[in-house]
Design an enzyme around this catalytic site. Structure first.
Site, mmCIF file in Angstrom:
data_model
loop_
_atom_site.group_PDB
_atom_site.id
_atom_site.type_symbol
_atom_site.label_atom_id
_atom_site.label_comp_id
_atom_site.label_asym_id
_atom_site.label_seq_id
_atom_site.Cartn_x
_atom_site.Cartn_y
_atom_site.Cartn_z
ATOM 1 N N HIS A 11 -1.056 -7.378 5.853
ATOM 2 C CA HIS A 11 -2.191 -7.505 6.773
ATOM 3 C C HIS A 11 -1.770 -8.206 8.064
ATOM 4 O O HIS A 11 -2.549 -8.939 8.670
ATOM 5 C CB HIS A 11 -3.357 -8.253 6.120
ATOM 6 N N TYR A 25 0.085 -9.296 -2.596
ATOM 7 C CA TYR A 25 0.519 -7.964 -2.174
ATOM 8 C C TYR A 25 2.019 -7.775 -2.399
ATOM 9 O O TYR A 25 2.467 -6.682 -2.776
ATOM 10 C CB TYR A 25 0.187 -7.730 -0.703
ATOM 11 N N ASN A 57 0.825 -1.206 0.000
ATOM 12 C CA ASN A 57 0.000 0.000 0.000
ATOM 13 C C ASN A 57 0.859 1.256 0.000
ATOM 14 O O ASN A 57 0.543 2.235 -0.688
ATOM 15 C CB ASN A 57 -0.927 0.007 1.209
#
Length: 814
Positions: free
Chosen positions: A275, A284, A225
């Site tokens: 996560h 990811y 992210n």
């Protein structure tokens, strides 16, 4: 939408269309056959970066009339034409089926849908912009298409994504998905947008992605992210010609680089977590690698080049964190989290397919791009790896992969046509203590093991995805052959397999609800003893298993060797009022598979629906797949069945079409509420029927030293291998451990042995190990290993630390 508003919108659309036609005609100097080319040279550093990004997302050095590019470009044109024809601006939507105006803006599920629709709308406009910008789409340079895109951009800006807009639904759409699509459009159509429109877009991005989103490395601003957020900030700096934004984007990448010891990021042992609790190199992690490869390439040679020495950790991760999970072009599902449930998703006008090969192809394309920013030596190694994967992926050829766009394919084709010599798959064993995973590679096959602990989730579900992978962290053992069974988990495995019978697992048949245990990795067992010891070739690995939402307990061990994996289970205990099973195998045979299945030399029926209890079975063989040996004989059950499911069963965003696959399942039935049950079997991937029979007949090949709830261990003389998992301290065969430990010893034929020890509890407690074998001296040892005695026996003291690492000593045997 009122007629007045509609008329105003259409009027503006007509004006924009006319203006765009005139501008394009002037730029082209004639008929509008092709898009206006970007500037022949860059006026300043920002132009240089903008044109660099354009090349990165569109690709260079390929012929649009050659395959596979021509077909992909034509398909892009068809998709864009369909989307364009369906676009119908109205209050609260740009496409009728994608309403984005949220009547009660908050963060509930309904709001997630509205924000998701807004994100899809922007991405559709990006598709239209790409079709306009690329050659060979049939819409290249189309003035009417350009006018429609501009009108659509203005509509979404005026109604939702603007400098005074209010966020609702999923944060990701507003801070990553939408601005990435918008800024890509700004790059592709830069010369047609005008200064006012570009400024408005920058202001909108500033509203939803302020500098503060990267002020702290926490929450939704970590790992993949964070890289995505930095990409937004950097392109905002490019479009808005803002040096401070570019510097911030560059500097905000730095927290991604260092190794972590908990939470999200890369670990020194090659693990990657997102996560907090989910192994995620295949999803990811791939996003992070892709984002970094693009950022490094964008900024390379500019005033904002990424020079932080920590970026070397990213380069090292190619071979430490990503390549170990790539096999013949596929990315192993055990590190792909909930992405495994995205087999066939609903996507605009068609279905979007995704599987382990396509995830692997995306990672391989990232590696090819990252090589541009790496050292010459790294690039040479990676090009050879990439070329090897391209050569070996027979199941889904990489250079025609539906997962890759023209730009990625052009970069991979350049490697394929280049001078690098392809390298084969490596051999060896890798333990990833940071994420409770292990990968074993031998000539001809590879295997991967997924476990769970208080640190690592059984499975991740969220956003309605991956609803039934409850037991995939309960010792699931994946494996693939070098030239066979590479589609084992690609071919509609996840929606059709019995989720209570995942291969390698021990599980209760207690019914579980979709998403049982909680979302985003919340489902974790209260156990610590998960880990193992390896010398890089062989390994001993163990898992103390507590069942998900169950009373099930089990001790599971795997001993990874040359041509086999020895699998032991003990202490299997449950009080759920249901059966408990340990699954030897659950092989996907495809839509029509009738593979020959033989038990102790006798072929069994190939008809779906056949089942049997195999009493006293010594070995079994599944043609084209593997052999299975049961030391001393065992009672196991077998079943051939056709199973029908839909991807929507496990992913609410997937298609509802039913699919059917045939399975051969082999398992130990421990009965209802078993008390301290056990099992033992040997998996031989790729073995022939004759090899399996011969192994079963060789009573001296394997000695099971222990298989109890306290200790599990084996000795394989021909391999010089002894492996013991001490769930508690004690003595097993020639080994005595003072505390819980995993121990593996491999003796060579040259008078040396490698002793490997880990402390899977990770409590830092000292482990005293005695090997009752004459040892003359210790040739080398890790700093954590103290030699207490040699001579008639070896005595070592290991201070294992708290990371689950393996500690080694090489000794000379007398």
């Amino acid at each position: 939408m009122s007629s007045t508003v509609t008329a105003a919108f259409l009027s503006r659309r007509a004006v924009l269309r006319a203006a765009s036609v005139a501008a394009l005609a002037a730029a082209a100097g004639g008929p509008l056959a092709t898009a206006a080319a970007p500037a022949a040279h860059a006026a300043d550093a920002y132009d240089t970066l903008r044109l660099t990004w354009r090349d990165l997302i569109l690709g260079t050095g390929f012929s649009p009339t050659a395959e596979p590019y021509a077909s992909k470009l034509a398909a892009l044109g068809r998709t864009a034409a369909a989307l364009r024809s369906q676009m119908s601006p109205a209050s609260g939507s740009l496409w009728p089926e994608l309403p984005y105006a949220d009547p009660e803006p908050d963060t509930d599920a309904e709001s997630y849908t509205y924000s998701g629709n807004l994100g899809i709308s922007f991405n559709r406009l990006r598709t239209l912009a790409e079709a306009h910008s690329r050659p060979g789409t049939g819409l290249t340079g189309d003035a009417g298409l350009l006018a429609d895109i501009l009108a659509g951009l203005d509509h979404l800006h005026d109604e939702a994504y603007h400098a005074n807009g209010v966020r609702y639904g999923n944060w990701y759409n507003w801070q990553i998905g939408i601005p990435q699509a918008l800024l890509d459009i700004d790059v592709l159509l830069h010369d047609h947008l005008g200064a006012a429109r570009l400024a408005a877009h920058c202001a909108a991005v500033d509203r939803f992605v302020p500098d503060s989103v990267v002020a702290q490395y926490t929450g939704t601003s970590t790992g993949a992210n964070r890289v995505d957020l930095c990409r937004v900030l950097a392109l905002r700096g490019v479009i808005g010609e803002n040096s401070a934004k570019l510097a911030l984007a560059r500097d905000a990448l730095s927290p991604v680089f260092p190794y972590v010891t908990s939470g999200d990021g890369l670990y020194a042992d090659g693990s990657f977590i997102q996560h907090t609790y989910v192994p995620y190199a295949g999803s990811y992690g791939a996003v992070m690698l892709g984002g970094l490869s693009l950022m490094f390439a964008l900024l390379q040679g500019s005033a904002w080049e990424v020079t932080d020495a920590g970026r070397q950790i990213v380069f090292d991760s190619v071979e430490r964190a990503y390549a170990p999970f790539l096999f013949n072009g596929l990315a192993m599902d055990g590190v792909s989290g909930r992405a495994v449930s995205r087999g066939v998703q609903k996507a605009d006008t068609t279905a979007l397919h995704q599987d382990d090969h396509q995830r692997g192809h995306s990672i391989i394309a990232c590696i090819a791009l990252l090589a541009r920013s790496a050292s010459a030596a790294e690039k040479a190694r990676w090009d050879s790896m990439v070329k090897g994967w391209i050569d070996r992926d027979y199941y889904r050829p990489i250079l025609t992969s539906p997962a890759l766009g023209v730009a990625q394919l052009s970069r991979l084709k350049a490697v394929a046509d280049g001078p690098a010599a392809p390298v084969p798959e490596p051999v060896g064993h890798r333990l990833f203590a940071g994420m409770d995973r292990a990968v074993h590679r031998r000539p001809g096959w590879a295997a991967a093991l997924s476990m769970a602990s208080g640190r690592i989730t059984y499975y991740e579900n969220g956003n309605g995805e991956n609803l039934r992978a409850w037991h995939s962290g309960s010792g699931m053992l994946y494996w693939w052959g070098d030239s066979f069974a590479n589609g084992q988990y690609s071919d509609d495995f996840w929606p059709t397999v019995d989720p209570y019978r995942l291969p390698g697992t021990t599980a209760s048949r207690k019914p579980l609800a979709d998403g049982e245990g909680g979302t985003w990795g919340a489902a974790r067992p209260d156990v610590r003893w998960v880990g193992g010891a390896s010398d890089g070739t062989y390994a001993a690995v163990g898992q103390y298993l507590k069942g998900l939402s169950s009373t099930l307990l089990a001790k599971k061990s795997w001993f990874f060797l040359d041509d086999a994996v020895v699998c032991l289970g003990a202490g299997i205990h449950g009080r759920d009022g249901t059966g408990v099973e340990s699954v030897v195998e659950n092989r996907n045979l495809g839509a029509d598979g009738v593979h020959r299945f033989t038990v102790d030399g006798t072929p069994r029926p190939t008809t779906p629906g056949w089942s049997a209890t195999l009493t006293g079975a010594r070995w079994a063989h599944l043609a084209g797949h593997a052999g299975y040996v049961f030391p001393g004989g065992a009672t196991v059950k077998a079943l051939r069945e056709s199973r029908t499911g839909a991807w929507s069963d496990i992913n609410k965003g997937a298609v509802t079409d039913p699919v059917t696959r045939r399975y051969l399942t082999l398992w130990f039935d421990h009965g209802t509420d078993p008390t301290w049950a056990t099992y033992a079997y040997v998996l031989m991937p790729g073995a022939s029927e004759a090899q399996t029979s011969a192994r079963a007949a060789d009573a001296g090949w394997l000695t099971v030293l222990a298989n109890t709830a306290d200790h599990q261990g084996v000795h394989v003389p021909s391999a010089g291998f002894t492996g013991v998992n001490f769930w508690f301290g004690g003595t097993v065969g020639p080994l005595t451990a003072s505390a819980p430990a995993s121990v593996m010893i491999r003796e060579s034929g040259a008078g040396t042995a490698t002793v490997c020890v880990s402390g899977p509890l990770r409590d830092g407690a000292v482990i005293d190990l005695t090997w009752n074998r004459p040892v003359s001296s210790v040739a080398s040892q890790d700093g954590s290993v103290q030699v207490l005695a040699t001579g008639s026996s070896l005595k070592l003291r290991i201070t294992p630390g708290t990371a689950g690492a393996v500690h080694k000593a090489v000794v000379r045997t007398a």
